[in-house]
Design a protein around this motif. Sequence first.
Motif, PDB file in Angstrom:
ATOM      1  N   VAL A  60       0.836  -1.202   0.000  1.00 60.16           N
ATOM      2  CA  VAL A  60       0.000   0.000   0.000  1.00 60.16           C
ATOM      3  C   VAL A  60       0.870   1.251   0.000  1.00 60.16           C
ATOM      4  N   PHE A  61       1.926   1.232   0.819  1.00 61.43           N
ATOM      5  CA  PHE A  61       2.815   2.388   0.914  1.00 61.43           C
ATOM      6  C   PHE A  61       3.501   2.665  -0.428  1.00 61.43           C
ATOM      7  N   ASN A  62       4.058   1.622  -1.035  1.00 62.66           N
ATOM      8  CA  ASN A  62       4.743   1.797  -2.317  1.00 62.66           C
ATOM      9  C   ASN A  62       3.768   2.224  -3.414  1.00 62.66           C
ATOM     10  N   LEU A  63       2.555   1.693  -3.370  1.00 64.96           N
ATOM     11  CA  LEU A  63       1.536   2.106  -4.323  1.00 64.96           C
ATOM     12  C   LEU A  63       1.216   3.590  -4.170  1.00 64.96           C
ATOM     13  N   ALA A  64       1.100   4.036  -2.927  1.00 61.69           N
ATOM     14  CA  ALA A  64       0.807   5.442  -2.674  1.00 61.69           C
ATOM     15  C   ALA A  64       1.939   6.349  -3.142  1.00 61.69           C
ATOM     16  N   VAL A  65       3.191   5.884  -2.990  1.00 66.02           N
ATOM     17  CA  VAL A  65       4.340   6.655  -3.489  1.00 66.02           C
ATOM     18  C   VAL A  65       4.256   6.808  -5.011  1.00 66.02           C
ATOM     19  N   ALA A  66       4.009   5.692  -5.705  1.00 63.19           N
ATOM     20  CA  ALA A  66       3.912   5.728  -7.171  1.00 63.19           C
ATOM     21  C   ALA A  66       2.754   6.616  -7.623  1.00 63.19           C
ATOM     22  N   TYR A 120      -7.755   1.157  -1.114  1.00 60.48           N
ATOM     23  CA  TYR A 120      -6.776   0.377  -0.372  1.00 60.48           C
ATOM     24  C   TYR A 120      -6.533   0.850   1.057  1.00 60.48           C
ATOM     25  N   ALA A 121      -6.990   2.041   1.382  1.00 58.51           N
ATOM     26  CA  ALA A 121      -6.688   2.559   2.708  1.00 58.51           C
ATOM     27  C   ALA A 121      -7.918   3.076   3.451  1.00 58.51           C
ATOM     28  N   PHE A 122      -8.645   3.997   2.817  1.00 59.09           N
ATOM     29  CA  PHE A 122      -9.724   4.646   3.535  1.00 59.09           C
ATOM     30  C   PHE A 122     -10.876   3.707   3.865  1.00 59.09           C
ATOM     31  N   VAL A 123     -10.998   2.582   3.170  1.00 58.33           N
ATOM     32  CA  VAL A 123     -12.047   1.618   3.501  1.00 58.33           C
ATOM     33  C   VAL A 123     -11.665   0.777   4.710  1.00 58.33           C
ATOM     34  N   ARG A 124     -10.441   0.857   5.169  1.00 63.46           N
ATOM     35  CA  ARG A 124      -9.984   0.090   6.332  1.00 63.46           C
ATOM     36  C   ARG A 124     -10.303   0.867   7.605  1.00 63.46           C
ATOM     37  N   SER A 125     -10.960   0.206   8.532  1.00 65.94           N
ATOM     38  CA  SER A 125     -11.348   0.875   9.774  1.00 65.94           C
ATOM     39  C   SER A 125     -10.118   1.301  10.585  1.00 65.94           C
ATOM     40  N   ASP A 126      -9.050   0.487  10.561  1.00 64.73           N
ATOM     41  CA  ASP A 126      -7.852   0.846  11.316  1.00 64.73           C
ATOM     42  C   ASP A 126      -7.180   2.078  10.729  1.00 64.73           C
ATOM     43  N   PHE A 127      -7.225   2.194   9.401  1.00 68.67           N
ATOM     44  CA  PHE A 127      -6.622   3.372   8.768  1.00 68.67           C
ATOM     45  C   PHE A 127      -7.432   4.620   9.119  1.00 68.67           C
ATOM     46  N   ARG A 128      -8.758   4.511   9.073  1.00 68.77           N
ATOM     47  CA  ARG A 128      -9.599   5.658   9.405  1.00 68.77           C
ATOM     48  C   ARG A 128      -9.368   6.096  10.843  1.00 68.77           C
ATOM     49  N   SER A 129      -9.191   5.136  11.731  1.00 71.37           N
ATOM     50  CA  SER A 129      -8.933   5.465  13.140  1.00 71.37           C
ATOM     51  C   SER A 129      -7.599   6.187  13.292  1.00 71.37           C
ATOM     52  N   ASN A 130      -6.575   5.688  12.597  1.00 68.69           N
ATOM     53  CA  ASN A 130      -5.249   6.323  12.662  1.00 68.69           C
ATOM     54  C   ASN A 130      -5.267   7.713  12.045  1.00 68.69           C
ATOM     55  N   LEU A 131      -6.007   7.861  10.947  1.00 68.82           N
ATOM     56  CA  LEU A 131      -6.117   9.175  10.306  1.00 68.82           C
ATOM     57  C   LEU A 131      -6.796  10.163  11.239  1.00 68.82           C
ATOM     58  N   ALA A 132      -7.893   9.735  11.865  1.00 69.01           N
ATOM     59  CA  ALA A 132      -8.607  10.616  12.796  1.00 69.01           C
ATOM     60  C   ALA A 132      -7.718  10.992  13.978  1.00 69.01           C
TER      61      ALA A 132
END
Length: 265
Positions: free
Chosen positions: A43-49, A230-242
Amino acid sequence: MAATLLAGIILFVISAVGVIGNISVLCVLLCQKSSWSISITYVFNLAVADALLMLVTPFWGHLFISNGNWFSGQIMCKLAYSISAVNMLCSIMFVVAMSVDRLVAVVRLMNLDRFRTRKVTNVVCGLIWLIGLGFFIHFMLDVSCYLSIFIHVKRHAFGQNTAQDKVVKPSTAIIITFFVGWFPANILNFYSGLATYFHVLSFSKECFDNLYPYSLCLAWATSSINPILYAFVRSDFRSNLAANLEKFKRTNHMVLKETTSPQLE
C-alpha cells in the motif's frame, strides 16, 4: 479542442484529489511504521507511485488545455514523461503484487505463505520499480488472483457473510476500478497500432483525438481512487487518520495559544 479542454480540467481535479489522498495515506502509514504488515508495505509503495504520478499530472492537463503546446522546455517534457510512464507502470504492478499477496494469504496457495516475509516483500517492491509489464498481463493476473480468492471464500466461509464481504467486496471493487480505468486507453492504443502500423483497420483520427484524452483521464483517475480502495475503507486506517488529525489540531492549538498569549517581562 473542446474535448482536450475538458480533459485538461478533469486532469487538474484528478491531480488535486490524488495528491491529497495519497499524501494522506503516506503520512498516516509513516506514523504507524512499526506496526506495518506485508500488505501495508505494498500500500505504501503504491501510494508513493500514485503520488508521484499525480504530481506531474497537471503538466499533461495544461498540455491538453493549451491544445498540445508544451510550456516547460524539452528537459521538463522528458522528465514529466519519464515520471508518468514509470509510475503508471509501477502503480499497476503494485496492484498486481497486492492481488498475488492476498491470494497467498487467503488461499494459502501451494504453501507459498512462507514467502510472505518482509524481505521478500521488499525485493518484490524493488523489482516492480525496475520493470514493467503490459496491461492485459496485469489484468489477467488480477482477475485470476481475485477469482481464486472468491471461489475459496465461497467454499470455506460457510455462511459467514461478514468474513466473506471483507474479502469479496473490496476485491470486486479493485478489479472493476482497474479494468474501467485502464481498459479504454489500452483499447484505443491497440486500435491505433492496428490501424496506423499494420493497416488492418481504417483509422479515424478525429474519433481517436476526441476519445483518447478522456481515456487517459480514466486511467489516471485510478491513482486518485486507489487511496480510497486500499486505505480509507480500512477501519484501522480511518482510526489512525482521525487520531493524527486530532493530534495535529491539538498541536496547532497549542502553538497558536503560545504565540497569542501575553509575554511575561
